[in-house]
Design a protein around this motif. Structure first.
Motif, PDB file in Angstrom:
ATOM      1  N   HIS A   1     -13.105  18.434   8.725  1.00 46.35           N
ATOM      2  CA  HIS A   1     -13.790  17.515   7.816  1.00 46.35           C
ATOM      3  C   HIS A   1     -13.417  16.057   8.123  1.00 46.35           C
ATOM      4  O   HIS A   1     -14.282  15.181   8.170  1.00 46.35           O
ATOM      5  N   THR A   2     -12.123  15.815   8.346  1.00 44.81           N
ATOM      6  CA  THR A   2     -11.656  14.464   8.647  1.00 44.81           C
ATOM      7  C   THR A   2     -12.249  13.967   9.961  1.00 44.81           C
ATOM      8  O   THR A   2     -12.670  12.816  10.068  1.00 44.81           O
ATOM      9  N   ARG A   3     -12.273  14.834  10.942  1.00 44.20           N
ATOM     10  CA  ARG A   3     -12.826  14.456  12.247  1.00 44.20           C
ATOM     11  C   ARG A   3     -14.288  14.066  12.117  1.00 44.20           C
ATOM     12  O   ARG A   3     -14.728  13.058  12.667  1.00 44.20           O
ATOM     13  N   LYS A   4     -15.054  14.845  11.359  1.00 42.19           N
ATOM     14  CA  LYS A   4     -16.468  14.526  11.169  1.00 42.19           C
ATOM     15  C   LYS A   4     -16.636  13.215  10.419  1.00 42.19           C
ATOM     16  O   LYS A   4     -17.609  12.499  10.632  1.00 42.19           O
ATOM     17  N   GLY A   5     -15.685  12.880   9.560  1.00 38.11           N
ATOM     18  CA  GLY A   5     -15.749  11.630   8.811  1.00 38.11           C
ATOM     19  C   GLY A   5     -15.577  10.392   9.682  1.00 38.11           C
ATOM     20  O   GLY A   5     -16.017   9.305   9.317  1.00 38.11           O
ATOM     21  N   LEU A   6     -14.943  10.554  10.840  1.00 41.65           N
ATOM     22  CA  LEU A   6     -14.756   9.417  11.748  1.00 41.65           C
ATOM     23  C   LEU A   6     -16.082   8.838  12.236  1.00 41.65           C
ATOM     24  O   LEU A   6     -16.181   7.653  12.523  1.00 41.65           O
ATOM     25  N   VAL A   7     -17.091   9.680  12.311  1.00 45.14           N
ATOM     26  CA  VAL A   7     -18.397   9.254  12.823  1.00 45.14           C
ATOM     27  C   VAL A   7     -18.971   8.108  11.994  1.00 45.14           C
ATOM     28  O   VAL A   7     -19.540   7.167  12.541  1.00 45.14           O
ATOM     29  N   GLY A   8     -18.783   8.174  10.682  1.00 42.95           N
ATOM     30  CA  GLY A   8     -19.397   7.186   9.802  1.00 42.95           C
ATOM     31  C   GLY A   8     -18.602   5.920   9.570  1.00 42.95           C
ATOM     32  O   GLY A   8     -19.049   5.049   8.840  1.00 42.95           O
ATOM     33  N   LEU A   9     -17.439   5.798  10.185  1.00 39.46           N
ATOM     34  CA  LEU A   9     -16.617   4.609   9.956  1.00 39.46           C
ATOM     35  C   LEU A   9     -17.057   3.445  10.841  1.00 39.46           C
ATOM     36  O   LEU A   9     -17.387   3.627  12.008  1.00 39.46           O
ATOM     37  N   ASN A  10     -17.027   2.254  10.260  1.00 45.96           N
ATOM     38  CA  ASN A  10     -17.346   1.069  11.070  1.00 45.96           C
ATOM     39  C   ASN A  10     -16.070   0.571  11.761  1.00 45.96           C
ATOM     40  O   ASN A  10     -14.983   1.119  11.552  1.00 45.96           O
ATOM     41  N   GLU A  11     -16.192  -0.449  12.562  1.00 44.99           N
ATOM     42  CA  GLU A  11     -15.061  -0.957  13.356  1.00 44.99           C
ATOM     43  C   GLU A  11     -13.880  -1.380  12.473  1.00 44.99           C
ATOM     44  O   GLU A  11     -12.728  -1.104  12.784  1.00 44.99           O
ATOM     45  N   SER A  12     -14.180  -2.043  11.362  1.00 43.53           N
ATOM     46  CA  SER A  12     -13.127  -2.499  10.462  1.00 43.53           C
ATOM     47  C   SER A  12     -12.381  -1.314   9.843  1.00 43.53           C
ATOM     48  O   SER A  12     -11.152  -1.322   9.756  1.00 43.53           O
ATOM     49  N   GLN A  13     -13.110  -0.303   9.430  1.00 42.51           N
ATOM     50  CA  GLN A  13     -12.490   0.890   8.848  1.00 42.51           C
ATOM     51  C   GLN A  13     -11.650   1.643   9.880  1.00 42.51           C
ATOM     52  O   GLN A  13     -10.567   2.149   9.561  1.00 42.51           O
ATOM     53  N   LEU A  14     -12.150   1.723  11.097  1.00 43.77           N
ATOM     54  CA  LEU A  14     -11.383   2.373  12.160  1.00 43.77           C
ATOM     55  C   LEU A  14     -10.079   1.621  12.409  1.00 43.77           C
ATOM     56  O   LEU A  14      -9.027   2.231  12.593  1.00 43.77           O
ATOM     57  N   ARG A  15     -10.151   0.287  12.409  1.00 44.62           N
ATOM     58  CA  ARG A  15      -8.936  -0.521  12.582  1.00 44.62           C
ATOM     59  C   ARG A  15      -7.936  -0.233  11.468  1.00 44.62           C
ATOM     60  O   ARG A  15      -6.728  -0.162  11.702  1.00 44.62           O
ATOM     61  N   ASP A  16      -8.449  -0.055  10.242  1.00 45.62           N
ATOM     62  CA  ASP A  16      -7.579   0.229   9.098  1.00 45.62           C
ATOM     63  C   ASP A  16      -6.783   1.525   9.279  1.00 45.62           C
ATOM     64  O   ASP A  16      -5.661   1.640   8.803  1.00 45.62           O
ATOM     65  N   VAL A  17      -7.382   2.504   9.960  1.00 38.92           N
ATOM     66  CA  VAL A  17      -6.677   3.771  10.188  1.00 38.92           C
ATOM     67  C   VAL A  17      -5.988   3.806  11.548  1.00 38.92           C
ATOM     68  O   VAL A  17      -5.429   4.821  11.941  1.00 38.92           O
ATOM     69  N   GLY A  18      -6.048   2.668  12.264  1.00 37.49           N
ATOM     70  CA  GLY A  18      -5.319   2.556  13.522  1.00 37.49           C
ATOM     71  C   GLY A  18      -6.008   3.162  14.722  1.00 37.49           C
ATOM     72  O   GLY A  18      -5.342   3.569  15.685  1.00 37.49           O
TER      73      GLY A  18
END
Length: 70
Positions: free
Chosen positions: A33-50
């Motif tokens: 579920h978490t892996r599939k959630g990565l698809v919808g994250l924008n660049e800023s959100q991805l940066r937030d999770v490192g």
């Protein structure tokens, strides 16, 4: 002639406790579920999770069976 089956030494069957299996299954589903959630994250959100976009894509493309063991 003695019955060979009576004297055969079979390897012990590894029993996985139901609790352990259930915990592993829940962890597997959570990772999926978490892996599939990565698809919808924008660049800023991805940066937030490192993660970078490239790292997120690598994670998304990993074979599903690699999620089971951790």
């Amino acid at each position: 002639m003695p019955d060979l089956i009576e004297h055969a030494v079979l390897p012990a069957r590894r029993q996985v406790p139901a609790k352990t299996f259930q915990a592993r299954l829940q962890a597997f589903l959570r990772r999926l579920h978490t892996r599939k959630g990565l698809v919808g994250l924008n660049e800023s959100q991805l940066r937030d999770v490192g993660l970078s976009r490239e790292e997120a894509l690598e994670e998304i493309e990993r074979p599903v069976w690699r999620l089971w063991g951790g």
